[in-house]
Design a protein around this motif. Structure first.
Motif, PDB file in Angstrom:
ATOM      1  N   ASN A 124       0.827  -1.206   0.000  1.00  0.00           N
ATOM      2  CA  ASN A 124       0.000   0.000   0.000  1.00  0.00           C
ATOM      3  C   ASN A 124       0.864   1.259   0.000  1.00  0.00           C
ATOM      4  O   ASN A 124       0.551   2.245  -0.678  1.00  0.00           O
ATOM      5  CB  ASN A 124      -0.928  -0.006   1.216  1.00  0.00           C
ATOM      6  N   SER A 125       1.958   1.224   0.745  1.00  0.00           N
ATOM      7  CA  SER A 125       2.874   2.370   0.768  1.00  0.00           C
ATOM      8  C   SER A 125       3.515   2.580  -0.599  1.00  0.00           C
ATOM      9  O   SER A 125       3.620   3.715  -1.082  1.00  0.00           O
ATOM     10  CB  SER A 125       3.961   2.158   1.827  1.00  0.00           C
ATOM     11  N   LEU A 126       3.943   1.488  -1.229  1.00  0.00           N
ATOM     12  CA  LEU A 126       4.588   1.593  -2.539  1.00  0.00           C
ATOM     13  C   LEU A 126       3.621   2.120  -3.596  1.00  0.00           C
ATOM     14  O   LEU A 126       3.968   3.012  -4.384  1.00  0.00           O
ATOM     15  CB  LEU A 126       5.134   0.226  -2.960  1.00  0.00           C
ATOM     16  N   VAL A 127       2.413   1.569  -3.600  1.00  0.00           N
ATOM     17  CA  VAL A 127       1.419   2.009  -4.591  1.00  0.00           C
ATOM     18  C   VAL A 127       1.040   3.467  -4.350  1.00  0.00           C
ATOM     19  O   VAL A 127       0.887   4.249  -5.297  1.00  0.00           O
ATOM     20  CB  VAL A 127       0.175   1.104  -4.540  1.00  0.00           C
ATOM     21  N   THR A 128       0.907   3.848  -3.084  1.00  0.00           N
ATOM     22  CA  THR A 128       0.598   5.243  -2.766  1.00  0.00           C
ATOM     23  C   THR A 128       1.719   6.165  -3.222  1.00  0.00           C
ATOM     24  O   THR A 128       1.472   7.267  -3.728  1.00  0.00           O
ATOM     25  CB  THR A 128       0.367   5.416  -1.254  1.00  0.00           C
ATOM     26  N   GLY A 129       2.959   5.712  -3.044  1.00  0.00           N
ATOM     27  CA  GLY A 129       4.092   6.500  -3.518  1.00  0.00           C
ATOM     28  C   GLY A 129       4.031   6.729  -5.018  1.00  0.00           C
ATOM     29  O   GLY A 129       4.291   7.836  -5.504  1.00  0.00           O
ATOM     30  N   ILE A 130       3.650   5.683  -5.757  1.00  0.00           N
ATOM     31  CA  ILE A 130       3.519   5.807  -7.215  1.00  0.00           C
ATOM     32  C   ILE A 130       2.399   6.778  -7.564  1.00  0.00           C
ATOM     33  O   ILE A 130       2.544   7.645  -8.431  1.00  0.00           O
ATOM     34  CB  ILE A 130       3.255   4.424  -7.847  1.00  0.00           C
ATOM     35  N   TYR A 131       1.265   6.630  -6.873  1.00  0.00           N
ATOM     36  CA  TYR A 131       0.136   7.534  -7.102  1.00  0.00           C
ATOM     37  C   TYR A 131       0.518   8.984  -6.820  1.00  0.00           C
ATOM     38  O   TYR A 131       0.156   9.902  -7.557  1.00  0.00           O
ATOM     39  CB  TYR A 131      -1.024   7.151  -6.178  1.00  0.00           C
ATOM     40  N   THR A 132       1.243   9.169  -5.738  1.00  0.00           N
ATOM     41  CA  THR A 132       1.584  10.527  -5.309  1.00  0.00           C
ATOM     42  C   THR A 132       2.423  11.257  -6.345  1.00  0.00           C
ATOM     43  O   THR A 132       2.228  12.453  -6.592  1.00  0.00           O
ATOM     44  CB  THR A 132       2.333  10.485  -3.965  1.00  0.00           C
ATOM     45  N   VAL A 133       3.354  10.544  -6.963  1.00  0.00           N
ATOM     46  CA  VAL A 133       4.293  11.215  -7.875  1.00  0.00           C
ATOM     47  C   VAL A 133       3.965  10.988  -9.343  1.00  0.00           C
ATOM     48  O   VAL A 133       4.669  11.516 -10.207  1.00  0.00           O
ATOM     49  CB  VAL A 133       5.743  10.757  -7.600  1.00  0.00           C
ATOM     50  N   GLY A 134       2.913  10.221  -9.640  1.00  0.00           N
ATOM     51  CA  GLY A 134       2.615   9.896 -11.035  1.00  0.00           C
ATOM     52  C   GLY A 134       2.491  11.121 -11.922  1.00  0.00           C
ATOM     53  O   GLY A 134       3.239  11.296 -12.893  1.00  0.00           O
ATOM     54  N   VAL A 135       1.546  11.983 -11.593  1.00  0.00           N
ATOM     55  CA  VAL A 135       1.321  13.200 -12.377  1.00  0.00           C
ATOM     56  C   VAL A 135       2.506  14.150 -12.255  1.00  0.00           C
ATOM     57  O   VAL A 135       2.956  14.749 -13.242  1.00  0.00           O
ATOM     58  CB  VAL A 135       0.026  13.900 -11.922  1.00  0.00           C
ATOM     59  N   LEU A 136       3.033  14.274 -11.046  1.00  0.00           N
ATOM     60  CA  LEU A 136       4.120  15.225 -10.798  1.00  0.00           C
ATOM     61  C   LEU A 136       5.391  14.842 -11.555  1.00  0.00           C
ATOM     62  O   LEU A 136       6.030  15.689 -12.194  1.00  0.00           O
ATOM     63  CB  LEU A 136       4.410  15.298  -9.299  1.00  0.00           C
ATOM     64  N   ALA A 137       5.770  13.572 -11.476  1.00  0.00           N
ATOM     65  CA  ALA A 137       7.000  13.132 -12.138  1.00  0.00           C
ATOM     66  C   ALA A 137       6.876  13.237 -13.653  1.00  0.00           C
ATOM     67  O   ALA A 137       7.814  13.671 -14.338  1.00  0.00           O
ATOM     68  CB  ALA A 137       7.325  11.696 -11.731  1.00  0.00           C
ATOM     69  N   ALA A 138       5.718  12.835 -14.178  1.00  0.00           N
ATOM     70  CA  ALA A 138       5.521  12.912 -15.629  1.00  0.00           C
ATOM     71  C   ALA A 138       5.559  14.361 -16.106  1.00  0.00           C
ATOM     72  O   ALA A 138       6.144  14.666 -17.151  1.00  0.00           O
ATOM     73  CB  ALA A 138       4.197  12.258 -16.006  1.00  0.00           C
ATOM     74  N   SER A 139       4.950  15.243 -15.332  1.00  0.00           N
ATOM     75  CA  SER A 139       4.938  16.657 -15.714  1.00  0.00           C
ATOM     76  C   SER A 139       6.333  17.268 -15.593  1.00  0.00           C
ATOM     77  O   SER A 139       6.777  18.010 -16.476  1.00  0.00           O
ATOM     78  CB  SER A 139       3.949  17.430 -14.833  1.00  0.00           C
ATOM     79  N   TYR A 140       7.013  16.950 -14.504  1.00  0.00           N
ATOM     80  CA  TYR A 140       8.355  17.515 -14.292  1.00  0.00           C
ATOM     81  C   TYR A 140       9.341  17.027 -15.348  1.00  0.00           C
ATOM     82  O   TYR A 140      10.256  17.764 -15.744  1.00  0.00           O
ATOM     83  CB  TYR A 140       8.859  17.146 -12.900  1.00  0.00           C
ATOM     84  N   SER A 141       9.147  15.799 -15.810  1.00  0.00           N
ATOM     85  CA  SER A 141      10.068  15.257 -16.812  1.00  0.00           C
ATOM     86  C   SER A 141       9.997  16.029 -18.126  1.00  0.00           C
ATOM     87  O   SER A 141      10.889  15.901 -18.968  1.00  0.00           O
ATOM     88  CB  SER A 141       9.775  13.773 -17.058  1.00  0.00           C
ATOM     89  N   ALA A 142       8.945  16.847 -18.288  1.00  0.00           N
ATOM     90  CA  ALA A 142       8.822  17.645 -19.514  1.00  0.00           C
ATOM     91  C   ALA A 142       9.966  18.642 -19.652  1.00  0.00           C
ATOM     92  O   ALA A 142      10.321  19.030 -20.773  1.00  0.00           O
ATOM     93  CB  ALA A 142       7.483  18.378 -19.535  1.00  0.00           C
ATOM     94  N   ILE A 143      10.544  19.064 -18.522  1.00  0.00           N
ATOM     95  CA  ILE A 143      11.662  20.008 -18.608  1.00  0.00           C
ATOM     96  C   ILE A 143      12.992  19.286 -18.830  1.00  0.00           C
ATOM     97  O   ILE A 143      14.014  19.935 -19.040  1.00  0.00           O
ATOM     98  CB  ILE A 143      11.760  20.889 -17.336  1.00  0.00           C
ATOM     99  N   LEU A 144      12.950  17.947 -18.793  1.00  0.00           N
ATOM    100  CA  LEU A 144      14.174  17.163 -18.948  1.00  0.00           C
ATOM    101  C   LEU A 144      14.313  16.564 -20.341  1.00  0.00           C
ATOM    102  O   LEU A 144      15.328  15.925 -20.632  1.00  0.00           O
ATOM    103  CB  LEU A 144      14.211  16.028 -17.911  1.00  0.00           C
ATOM    104  N   VAL A 145      13.296  16.750 -21.183  1.00  0.00           N
ATOM    105  CA  VAL A 145      13.326  16.153 -22.520  1.00  0.00           C
ATOM    106  C   VAL A 145      13.292  17.254 -23.577  1.00  0.00           C
ATOM    107  O   VAL A 145      13.033  18.426 -23.284  1.00  0.00           O
ATOM    108  CB  VAL A 145      12.130  15.196 -22.728  1.00  0.00           C
ATOM    109  N   ALA A 146      13.538  16.835 -24.799  1.00  0.00           N
ATOM    110  CA  ALA A 146      13.466  17.778 -25.921  1.00  0.00           C
ATOM    111  C   ALA A 146      12.022  18.231 -26.119  1.00  0.00           C
ATOM    112  O   ALA A 146      11.076  17.546 -25.719  1.00  0.00           O
ATOM    113  CB  ALA A 146      13.996  17.114 -27.187  1.00  0.00           C
TER     114      ALA A 146
END
Length: 227
Positions: A124-146
Motif C-alpha cells: 500500500n505504501s509503494l502504490v501510494t508512492g507511485i500515485y503521489t508522484v505519477g502526475v508530478l513526475a511525468a509533468s516535471y520530466s517535460a523540462i528534462l526532454v526535448a
C-alpha cells in the motif's frame, strides 16, 4: 449499501489525483517559459499530500462514525445523490460537525495491529508512492526532454496512475475486503477492521513520504525513456 458508498469514496479519491494535472502543467509551462526549475514547487505539492493524509489519520474516528450513519441513511434514501442533498442541509451539517471527535489513545492501543499482514501495508505504501508522484513526475520530466517529446511525457501520467490503480485492485483491495468479510462473518473481531483502516491510512502517509524519494528518480526514468 456500505460497499456501494465505499466505492464512491474510492472512485473520487483515486480520480482526484488527475484533477491536479492541469494545475501542475501550468506550473511546468511557466517554468519552461521562464527557464526556471520547479523542483521545490513539486516537492511542496507532495508535502501537501502528506499533510492531507496526516489530517485524514486524525479524522479516522470521525469518518468511521459519519460513514456508519451515512450507510444507515442510504438504506432509507436508496440513492447516493439524495443522500448528498440531505447531508448538505443545515441541520445535518451541524450534526456532522458534532460527530467530529479526536482519536482516542486507549482505542488505538487496543487495536490488534499484529493481525494485519505487513506485506499488505508495504504494498500500500509503494502504490501510494507511485500515485503521489505519477502526475508530478511525468509533468516535471517535460523540462528534462526535448521539446518534441514534452506532450508525450506529460501524457504518460495516465499510464502510471493506471498501473497504480491495477496494483490497488489486484493486491490491496481483495485482501482488505477479505479481512472485512471475515469480521462480518465472525471469524475475526471487529477491532481487526479498525486496525486495518488505521494501518492502511498510516501506510498511505508513509507512501506520500516515499513519494519525496521516488519523485526525481521517476521523472528521470520517464525522461530517459523518451530521450
Amino acid at each position: 449499501m456500505s460497499f456501494s458508498l465505499f466505492n464512491i469514496f474510492a472512485l473520487v479519491s483515486r480520480t482526484a489525483n488527475t484533477l491536479q494535472a492541469p494545475l501542475i502543467a501550468s506550473i511546468i509551462g511557466f517554468s519552461i517559459a521562464h527557464d526556471l526549475n520547479p523542483l521545490i514547487d513539486m516537492r511542496l505539492v507532495i508535502f501537501a499530500a502528506t499533510s492531507g493524509t496526516l489530517l485524514g489519520v486524525l479524522f479516522i474516528p470521525s469518518f468511521l462514525r459519519i460513514f456508519e450513519k451515512a450507510v444507515n441513511r442510504l438504506e432509507v434514501t436508496g440513492s447516493v445523490p439524495s443522500l448528498v442533498v440531505e447531508a448538505l442541509q443545515i441541520n445535518n451539517i451541524k450534526r456532522i460537525v458534532k460527530s467530529v471527535s479526536k482519536p482516542c489513545k486507549t482505542m488505538i492501543e487496543r487495536l490488534r495491529y499484529r493481525e494485519i499482514p505487513k506485506r499488505l501495508l508495504i504494498l500500500n505504501s509503494l502504490v501510494t508512492g507511485i500515485y503521489t508522484v505519477g502526475v508530478l513526475a511525468a509533468s516535471y520530466s517535460a523540462i528534462l526532454v526535448a521539446e518534441e517529446h514534452r506532450l508525450a511525457v506529460v501524457a504518460s501520467s495516465g499510464m502510471i496512475n493506471g498501473i497504480a490503480s491495477i496494483l490497488l485492485t489486484l493486491l490491496i483491495d481483495p485482501k482488505s475486503a477479505m479481512i472485512t468479510d471475515q469480521a462480518l462473518r465472525g471469524k475475526r473481531p471487529y477491532n481487526d477492521v479498525k486496525a486495518l483502516v488505521v494501518l492502511l491510512i498510516t501506510s498511505k502517509l508513509v507512501g506520500t513520504l516515499l513519494g519525496q524519494v521516488l519523485f526525481l528518480p521517476a521523472a528521470q526514468v520517464i525522461a530517459y525513456i523518451y530521450n
